[in-house]
Design an enzyme around this catalytic site. Structure first.
Site, short mmCIF file in Angstrom:
data_model
loop_
_atom_site.label_atom_id
_atom_site.label_comp_id
_atom_site.label_asym_id
_atom_site.label_seq_id
_atom_site.Cartn_x
_atom_site.Cartn_y
_atom_site.Cartn_z
N TYR A 154 0.82 -1.22 0.00
CA TYR A 154 0.00 0.00 0.00
C TYR A 154 0.86 1.27 0.00
O TYR A 154 0.39 2.35 -0.34
CB TYR A 154 -0.93 -0.03 1.21
CG TYR A 154 -2.21 0.78 1.07
CD1 TYR A 154 -3.04 0.63 -0.02
CD2 TYR A 154 -2.58 1.68 2.06
CE1 TYR A 154 -4.21 1.37 -0.13
CE2 TYR A 154 -3.75 2.42 1.96
CZ TYR A 154 -4.56 2.25 0.87
OH TYR A 154 -5.72 2.99 0.77
N LYS A 161 -3.37 7.81 3.90
CA LYS A 161 -4.57 7.45 4.67
C LYS A 161 -4.39 7.76 6.15
O LYS A 161 -5.34 8.16 6.83
CB LYS A 161 -4.93 5.98 4.47
CG LYS A 161 -5.47 5.64 3.09
CD LYS A 161 -6.71 6.44 2.73
CE LYS A 161 -7.35 5.96 1.44
NZ LYS A 161 -8.37 6.91 0.94
#
Ligand code: 0WD
Length: 251
Positions: A154, A161
């Site tokens: 990710y 995030k």
């Protein structure tokens, strides 16, 4: 959950697979009036076509990198609707190169862009819409578990995030006195356009499935219903609600 006559702005519908599209459908079923944003002229026709299916009333161009778009949208919303009850932020982007290289190779430009589009954008969104938001309004943004724990594939999006979740919490504190609530949904993986841009995402979904407490992945409908809960529940702000079939509880 009842959204009868409530005015909801949804940012981040790209196509039928978008999480924002499932949220829009659930808001429509709950009686809301809807407005959509679209990223650019290339996306506009597709977004309008989807919106027509559920009677979306207004469309605004919003590339969150363009400061002027926020003000233009707020001005148009003021004239079209006069006020606004709820906002959904379902926007994220990171350059593909940032996933191809190892994390320590992340360029300054890719880092800044991912954080700018995926996290900072929540601030100008709140700022520009604040004068229009009615009492007891709710704002919900979409996040992922890679904000809390390292999900190696990710990469820079995990940092973005984490920034988004922190930004939402600071906004929740700042805007609480104005009657504006800000929450996040931490959704389990869903096969969308954004997810397709992350190498290894498909494999991660496959590998994780047998270990997830519910032994399956979530549906966008489940994310949509949780979003409606956070938009409408007047006692919850600054929260990150996991809709991930229990994945985050695993050690
Ligand atoms: O597994 C997943 N798909 C998960 C997604 C798990 C957990 C969270 N999320 C998040 C995403 O990170 C994102 O914040 O949910 C949100 C929605 O993502 P999605 O529904 O998975 O993906 P998609 O349908 O691609 O929508 C994201 C949209 C963009 O679509 P494209 O595919 O054109 O990049 O974000 C928008 C755009 O519509 N977007 C922008 N909007 C305004 N300005 C910008 C921008 N600069 N860049 C991207």
């Amino acid at each position: 959950m009842n959204l009868n006559g409530k005015k909801v702005l949804i940012c981040g519908v790209a196509n039928k697979r978008s999480i924002a599209w499932a949220i829009a459908q659930a808001c429509h079923e709950a009686g809301a009036k809807l407005a959509f944003t679209y990223l650019n002229e290339r996306m506009e026709a597709g977004v309008r076509k989807l919106g027509e299916e559920i009677g979306v009333e207004h469309y605004y161009e919003l590339d969150v990198c363009q400061e002027a778009h926020f003000d233009a949208m707020a001005k148009a919303l003021a004239s079209d609707w006069g006020g606004l009850d709820h906002v959904v932020h379902s926007i994220a982007f990171a350059n593909k190169d940032a996933f191809d290289d190892r994390f320590h190779q992340t360029s300054r430009a890719d880092f800044m862009q991912a954080v700018d589009i995926s996290a900072y954008s929540l601030i100008p969104l709140c700022r520009s819409l604040k004068p229009l938001l009615n009492e007891q309004s709710g704002i919900v943004a979409m996040t992922y578990y890679g904000a809390e724990k390292v999900i190696p594939m990710y990469k820079v999006m995990g940092v973005a995030k984490a920034t988004l979740e922190s930004t939402a919490a600071y906004l929740a504190e700042d805007l609480g006195p104005d009657g504006i609530r800000v929450n996040c949904i931490s959704a389990g993986p869903v096969r969308t356009l954004a997810a397709a841009g992350i190498p290894g995402f498909r494999d991660l979904m496959k590998e994780a499935a047998p270990r997830i407490p519910l032994r399956r992945h979530i549906t966008t409908d489940e994310v949509a219903h949780a979003t409606l809960f956070l938009l409408t529940n007047t006692g919850v702000t600054g929260e990150v609600l996991h809709v991930d079939a229990g994945y985050n509880i695993l050690g």
